[in-house]
Motif scaffolding. Sequence first.
Motif, PDB file in Angstrom:
ATOM      1  N   GLU A  73     -11.581 -15.198  -4.624  1.00 38.69           N
ATOM      2  CA  GLU A  73     -10.514 -14.713  -3.748  1.00 38.69           C
ATOM      3  C   GLU A  73      -9.197 -14.788  -4.518  1.00 38.69           C
ATOM      4  OE1 GLU A  73      -8.865 -16.386   0.340  1.00 38.69           O
ATOM      5  OE2 GLU A  73     -10.876 -15.531   0.591  1.00 38.69           O
ATOM      6  N   MET A  74      -8.748 -13.646  -5.000  1.00 36.73           N
ATOM      7  CA  MET A  74      -7.513 -13.584  -5.776  1.00 36.73           C
ATOM      8  C   MET A  74      -6.349 -13.217  -4.865  1.00 36.73           C
ATOM      9  SD  MET A  74      -6.377 -10.867  -8.755  1.00 36.73           S
ATOM     10  CE  MET A  74      -7.857 -11.085  -9.711  1.00 36.73           C
ATOM     11  N   HIS A  75      -5.284 -14.015  -4.891  1.00 39.17           N
ATOM     12  CA  HIS A  75      -4.073 -13.706  -4.142  1.00 39.17           C
ATOM     13  C   HIS A  75      -3.001 -13.209  -5.113  1.00 39.17           C
ATOM     14  CE1 HIS A  75      -4.736 -15.503  -0.016  1.00 39.17           C
ATOM     15  NE2 HIS A  75      -5.831 -15.876  -0.687  1.00 39.17           N
ATOM     16  N   VAL A  76      -2.321 -12.132  -4.743  1.00 38.68           N
ATOM     17  CA  VAL A  76      -1.226 -11.598  -5.556  1.00 38.68           C
ATOM     18  C   VAL A  76      -0.109 -11.152  -4.612  1.00 38.68           C
ATOM     19  CG1 VAL A  76      -2.734 -10.835  -7.442  1.00 38.68           C
ATOM     20  CG2 VAL A  76      -2.228  -9.266  -5.559  1.00 38.68           C
TER      21      VAL A  76
ATOM     22  N   PRO B 115       0.384  -3.796  -6.807  1.00 41.63           N
ATOM     23  CA  PRO B 115       0.043  -3.502  -5.408  1.00 41.63           C
ATOM     24  C   PRO B 115       1.288  -3.117  -4.618  1.00 41.63           C
ATOM     25  CG  PRO B 115       0.009  -5.863  -5.800  1.00 41.63           C
ATOM     26  CD  PRO B 115       0.224  -5.222  -7.134  1.00 41.63           C
ATOM     27  N   ASP B 116       1.176  -2.086  -3.796  1.00 40.72           N
ATOM     28  CA  ASP B 116       2.346  -1.597  -3.068  1.00 40.72           C
ATOM     29  C   ASP B 116       2.274  -1.851  -1.563  1.00 40.72           C
ATOM     30  OD1 ASP B 116       0.419   0.194  -2.315  1.00 40.72           O
ATOM     31  OD2 ASP B 116       1.349   1.940  -3.258  1.00 40.72           O
ATOM     32  N   SER B 117       1.198  -2.471  -1.089  1.00 43.24           N
ATOM     33  CA  SER B 117       1.121  -2.769   0.343  1.00 43.24           C
ATOM     34  C   SER B 117       0.268  -4.009   0.560  1.00 43.24           C
ATOM     35  CB  SER B 117       0.527  -1.584   1.123  1.00 43.24           C
ATOM     36  OG  SER B 117      -0.752  -1.238   0.626  1.00 43.24           O
ATOM     37  N   ALA B 118       0.691  -4.845   1.499  1.00 38.22           N
ATOM     38  CA  ALA B 118      -0.034  -6.080   1.793  1.00 38.22           C
ATOM     39  C   ALA B 118      -1.316  -5.753   2.563  1.00 38.22           C
ATOM     40  CB  ALA B 118       0.849  -7.023   2.607  1.00 38.22           C
ATOM     41  N   ALA B 119      -2.428  -6.229   2.045  1.00 32.90           N
ATOM     42  CA  ALA B 119      -3.728  -5.987   2.665  1.00 32.90           C
ATOM     43  C   ALA B 119      -4.766  -6.797   1.903  1.00 32.90           C
ATOM     44  CB  ALA B 119      -4.081  -4.502   2.649  1.00 32.90           C
TER      45      ALA B 119
ATOM     46  N   VAL C 220      -9.379  -9.300  -3.170  1.00 33.87           N
ATOM     47  CA  VAL C 220      -8.013  -9.399  -3.663  1.00 33.87           C
ATOM     48  C   VAL C 220      -7.103  -9.332  -2.441  1.00 33.87           C
ATOM     49  CG1 VAL C 220      -6.216  -8.416  -5.109  1.00 33.87           C
ATOM     50  CG2 VAL C 220      -8.605  -8.321  -5.860  1.00 33.87           C
ATOM     51  N   VAL C 221      -6.401 -10.425  -2.182  1.00 29.66           N
ATOM     52  CA  VAL C 221      -5.516 -10.505  -1.016  1.00 29.66           C
ATOM     53  C   VAL C 221      -4.084 -10.277  -1.502  1.00 29.66           C
ATOM     54  CG1 VAL C 221      -4.731 -11.933   0.905  1.00 29.66           C
ATOM     55  CG2 VAL C 221      -7.089 -12.147   0.058  1.00 29.66           C
ATOM     56  N   VAL C 222      -3.498  -9.168  -1.076  1.00 24.83           N
ATOM     57  CA  VAL C 222      -2.109  -8.865  -1.427  1.00 24.83           C
ATOM     58  C   VAL C 222      -1.225  -9.405  -0.317  1.00 24.83           C
ATOM     59  CG1 VAL C 222      -0.440  -7.061  -1.984  1.00 24.83           C
ATOM     60  CG2 VAL C 222      -2.841  -6.800  -2.678  1.00 24.83           C
TER      61      VAL C 222
ATOM     62  N   PHE D 186       2.739 -15.425  -0.373  1.00 18.67           N
ATOM     63  CA  PHE D 186       2.163 -15.775  -1.677  1.00 18.67           C
ATOM     64  C   PHE D 186       2.712 -17.108  -2.164  1.00 18.67           C
ATOM     65  CE2 PHE D 186       2.376 -15.684  -6.352  1.00 18.67           C
ATOM     66  CZ  PHE D 186       1.012 -15.617  -6.635  1.00 18.67           C
ATOM     67  N   ASP D 187       4.020 -17.319  -2.012  1.00 23.43           N
ATOM     68  CA  ASP D 187       4.609 -18.595  -2.429  1.00 23.43           C
ATOM     69  C   ASP D 187       4.002 -19.756  -1.639  1.00 23.43           C
ATOM     70  OD1 ASP D 187       6.213 -17.279  -4.236  1.00 23.43           O
ATOM     71  OD2 ASP D 187       7.971 -17.218  -2.925  1.00 23.43           O
ATOM     72  N   THR D 188       3.753 -19.537  -0.359  1.00 23.55           N
ATOM     73  CA  THR D 188       3.125 -20.573   0.457  1.00 23.55           C
ATOM     74  C   THR D 188       1.714 -20.857  -0.029  1.00 23.55           C
ATOM     75  OG1 THR D 188       4.432 -19.947   2.400  1.00 23.55           O
ATOM     76  CG2 THR D 188       2.410 -21.188   2.799  1.00 23.55           C
ATOM     77  N   TRP D 189       0.985 -19.791  -0.360  1.00 26.50           N
ATOM     78  CA  TRP D 189      -0.385 -19.956  -0.859  1.00 26.50           C
ATOM     79  C   TRP D 189      -0.388 -20.739  -2.172  1.00 26.50           C
ATOM     80  CZ3 TRP D 189      -2.830 -18.166  -5.343  1.00 26.50           C
ATOM     81  CH2 TRP D 189      -4.216 -18.326  -5.376  1.00 26.50           C
ATOM     82  N   VAL D 190       0.534 -20.408  -3.082  1.00 23.89           N
ATOM     83  CA  VAL D 190       0.609 -21.118  -4.362  1.00 23.89           C
ATOM     84  C   VAL D 190       0.890 -22.604  -4.136  1.00 23.89           C
ATOM     85  CG1 VAL D 190       1.961 -21.387  -6.478  1.00 23.89           C
ATOM     86  CG2 VAL D 190       1.253 -19.107  -5.744  1.00 23.89           C
TER      87      VAL D 190
END
Length: 282
Positions: A89-92, A134-138, A159-161, A167-171
Amino acid sequence: SLLLYVVVRFRARPGQYERPKQIHGHTVLEIAWTIAPAVILVFIAVPTVQTIFRTAEAPPADALEVEVIGHQWWWEFRYPEYGVVTANEMHVPVGRAVALAMTSADVIHSFWVPRLAGKRDVILGRTNRLLFTPDSAATYLGQCAEYCGTSHGNMRFRVVVDDVDEFDTWVAQQGATPPPVDSLAELERRGAEAFRRVRDPASNSCIACHAIDGVSFGVLGPDLSHVGSRATIAAGILPNTPEGLRRWLRDPIGEKPGSLMPNVGLSEEELDALVAYLQSLQ
């Protein structure tokens, strides 16, 4: 004999057939059906080649670097900038260039997210690269696209955009150290003990293969430090729910043929405790 009869009986005889009329052909039509496909190929080739070069160009200085490692049969994602390691599960963040550096731990795999980025082979001893923004959160579904063994079809990922704040919270969440075992609830504490228990170091030890910050440092299987925060387990084939975890821990090879994870022979009580512990690792 039947074949010989047919050959003799139906052979061509002198004067039986007129010589076919010889024609030159239709020059305009021949030119048209030669030029038309060539024009179509040009319209396809130009943007394709441009995209290939664009995805292979040097990343911008502020790009998010992610190291992708393909395993039989799961994906490892490492974020050198943040010291984060996760699996499947990749977050970007949305709007930021993402530079993937991809290699394999064993056989050839292929990283493919059809709706988000291109396809790249993942090869042992070689680093292939892929750049996308990535240009849209999805959430985008990915799949290994190179046959790599028994559970090739079960080698999925996501891949979770995220929005930048998410994203900062996830990191921050991924960088936090899991709570010490002695501070856990009783059921979770028993699960941690089951995780660390070594019945047979050759095959039945969770800590021999999996890493959890402050608990174990195995490198053969996915890092489980924050496994409870993931949407799926077993490279996307099961939901990350108590029942999904229980099914996986009870019979990993039955759920995923060829899996390198053995059946560790847990009792039902140990299963309940280990599920509670793994789900607490947020």
